[in-house]
Design a protein around this motif. Structure first.
Motif, mmCIF file in Angstrom:
data_model
loop_
_atom_site.group_PDB
_atom_site.id
_atom_site.type_symbol
_atom_site.label_atom_id
_atom_site.label_comp_id
_atom_site.label_asym_id
_atom_site.label_seq_id
_atom_site.Cartn_x
_atom_site.Cartn_y
_atom_site.Cartn_z
ATOM 1 N N PHE A 124 2.176 -2.887 19.501
ATOM 2 C CA PHE A 124 2.429 -1.503 19.111
ATOM 3 C C PHE A 124 2.731 -1.376 17.618
ATOM 4 N N CYS A 125 3.306 -2.397 17.054
ATOM 5 C CA CYS A 125 3.632 -2.359 15.630
ATOM 6 C C CYS A 125 3.866 -3.777 15.127
ATOM 7 N N GLU A 126 3.028 -4.204 14.206
ATOM 8 C CA GLU A 126 3.198 -5.533 13.631
ATOM 9 C C GLU A 126 3.015 -5.453 12.115
ATOM 10 N N PRO A 127 4.125 -5.343 11.380
ATOM 11 C CA PRO A 127 4.029 -5.301 9.915
ATOM 12 C C PRO A 127 3.405 -6.591 9.369
ATOM 13 N N VAL A 128 2.889 -6.505 8.169
ATOM 14 C CA VAL A 128 2.278 -7.672 7.536
ATOM 15 C C VAL A 128 3.371 -8.601 7.016
ATOM 16 N N ASP A 129 3.236 -9.868 7.328
ATOM 17 C CA ASP A 129 4.144 -10.885 6.796
ATOM 18 C C ASP A 129 3.490 -11.467 5.544
ATOM 19 N N TYR A 130 4.040 -11.124 4.387
ATOM 20 C CA TYR A 130 3.456 -11.566 3.121
ATOM 21 C C TYR A 130 4.008 -12.910 2.648
ATOM 22 N N SER A 131 4.695 -13.603 3.513
ATOM 23 C CA SER A 131 5.290 -14.882 3.132
ATOM 24 C C SER A 131 4.261 -16.004 3.222
ATOM 25 N N SER A 135 -9.751 1.206 17.298
ATOM 26 C CA SER A 135 -9.365 2.522 16.775
ATOM 27 C C SER A 135 -8.085 3.019 17.444
ATOM 28 N N ALA A 136 -7.974 2.818 18.756
ATOM 29 C CA ALA A 136 -6.749 3.223 19.461
ATOM 30 C C ALA A 136 -5.547 2.443 18.937
ATOM 31 N N HIS A 137 -5.759 1.177 18.668
ATOM 32 C CA HIS A 137 -4.683 0.330 18.151
ATOM 33 C C HIS A 137 -4.211 0.806 16.781
ATOM 34 N N CYS A 138 -5.140 1.317 15.985
ATOM 35 C CA CYS A 138 -4.774 1.820 14.656
ATOM 36 C C CYS A 138 -4.102 3.186 14.725
ATOM 37 N N PHE A 139 -4.708 4.093 15.478
ATOM 38 C CA PHE A 139 -4.214 5.472 15.492
ATOM 39 C C PHE A 139 -2.873 5.617 16.208
ATOM 40 N N GLN A 140 -2.492 4.630 17.005
ATOM 41 C CA GLN A 140 -1.195 4.726 17.666
ATOM 42 C C GLN A 140 -0.045 4.731 16.656
ATOM 43 N N LEU A 141 -0.305 4.200 15.455
ATOM 44 C CA LEU A 141 0.748 4.163 14.441
ATOM 45 C C LEU A 141 1.095 5.553 13.920
ATOM 46 N N LEU A 142 0.258 6.530 14.236
ATOM 47 C CA LEU A 142 0.587 7.907 13.871
ATOM 48 C C LEU A 142 1.749 8.430 14.704
ATOM 49 N N PHE A 143 2.038 7.725 15.804
ATOM 50 C CA PHE A 143 3.085 8.176 16.726
ATOM 51 C C PHE A 143 4.261 7.207 16.802
ATOM 52 N N PHE A 144 4.162 6.090 16.069
ATOM 53 C CA PHE A 144 5.240 5.109 16.063
ATOM 54 C C PHE A 144 5.714 4.880 14.632
ATOM 55 N N ASP A 145 6.992 4.634 14.492
ATOM 56 C CA ASP A 145 7.540 4.286 13.186
ATOM 57 C C ASP A 145 7.309 2.796 12.966
ATOM 58 N N CYS A 146 6.453 2.480 12.016
ATOM 59 C CA CYS A 146 6.083 1.084 11.801
ATOM 60 C C CYS A 146 5.935 0.821 10.308
ATOM 61 N N GLN A 147 6.345 -0.337 9.879
ATOM 62 C CA GLN A 147 6.241 -0.700 8.465
ATOM 63 C C GLN A 147 4.839 -1.226 8.157
ATOM 64 N N PHE A 148 3.870 -0.386 8.468
ATOM 65 C CA PHE A 148 2.477 -0.672 8.152
ATOM 66 C C PHE A 148 1.900 0.617 7.579
ATOM 67 N N PRO A 149 1.172 0.542 6.471
ATOM 68 C CA PRO A 149 0.703 1.765 5.794
ATOM 69 C C PRO A 149 -0.129 2.669 6.706
#
Length: 284
Positions: free
Chosen positions: A97-104, A218-232
């Motif tokens: 549902f939400c996986e921010p990028v790990d830049y490490s 596309s569904a995986h991407c657009f779901q972020l419109l409804f979830f608070d996620c640290q992904f742009p």
């Protein structure tokens, strides 16, 4: 007074500051221009130079080359899929549902980064698909969908690799690498010749698999419109719209190639049957 050019430059600098610095020195990552030029050259070659070159030449027999090429593509995509499974989406550490990028630079994050980058580079190798069609005079397979699909993806993937290489943005690579394993297995078997090709009646299911991939991505991407996620959000929308665009094109291709042709064949058979019945009645 601040000019538009200055404002644009400041905005560009701010966007560039958001880049993934781990790929700063990697080939093709300094700017999208090289990828765009390669894609433009690809279109020019397969639509102009190639057909002109082959105009008065017989089709090349590339079965040996195609076997090696398809096998190479299978191996590359298996590796990408394996890496994204092991260090990403099937590792138990990724949230669908939400996986921010790990830049490490920790092992898993860097392996996902490397897999996505190799996936990106493989899209340039994919351009050879069309070159082989040209050399084999398979012009019927050089469709608008084929050229756009191959010629656009390296450019449209660049922002994802440059800015959000990993996390939520790697889901498409995860799905697409699997689809390409299946696809190039099909092509490899097809290159074996007529004795194998007669068993390859499942091409339309491969097209269906590609469409399922676009729906899921596309569904995986657009779901972020409804979830608070640290992904742009903008990047998520960019990827999602990219998938919707190709879904629409593949749906049209599927309808024209499989559904319409099936209906046309059924209509033709009905006409033949009606004609036969007509003559049978006259004979009586």
């Amino acid at each position: 007074m601040t000019t538009f050019i200055e404002v644009l430059g400041e905005f560009s600098d701010k966007v560039w500051d958001l880049r993934d610095r781990r790929v700063d020195d990697w080939p093709l990552m300094s700017s999208p221009i090289p990828a765009m030029l390669i894609c433009l050259a690809y279109v020019f070659v397969v639509k102009v130079v190639g057909p002109k070159f082959m105009e008065n030449r017989p089709a090349y027999d590339l079965r040996g080359v195609l076997k090696v090429y398809n096998l190479f593509q299978i191996v590359v995509n298996i590796w990408v899929f394996y890496e994204l499974c092991k260090h990403g989406w099937l590792s138990g550490n990724y949230n669908y549902f939400c996986e921010p990028v790990d830049y490490s630079y920790n092992e898993s994050a860097f392996r996902v980064l490397l897999a996505c980058y190799v996936f990106y580079l493989s899209k340039f190798v994919d351009l050879l698909d069309t070159v082989f069609f040209v050399l084999r005079k398979k012009n019927n397979q050089i469709t608008l969908l084929h050229v756009i699909h191959h010629g656009w993806i390296p450019t449209t993937l660049w922002p994802g690799i440059r800015f959000v290489c990993g996390g939520h943005g790697s889901f498409f690579a995860f799905l697409n690498s699997f689809v390409h394993v299946v696809m190039y297995i099909y092509y490899f078997l097809s290159a074996m010749g007529p004795q194998v090709q007669k068993y390859l009646g499942w091409k339309k299911y491969l097209t269906s698999l590609q469409m399922v991939q676009f729906v899921a991505a596309s569904a995986h991407c657009f779901q972020l419109l409804f979830f608070d996620c640290q992904f742009p959000y903008l990047m998520s929308c960019w990827i999602g719209l990219h998938e919707v665009f190709f879904l629409a094109m593949f749906l049209n291709f599927y309808r024209q190639t499989y559904l319409k042709n099936k209906k046309d064949k059924a209509d033709a058979q009905l006409a033949i049957n009606n004609n036969n019945n007509h003559y049978a009645k006259k004979a009586l």
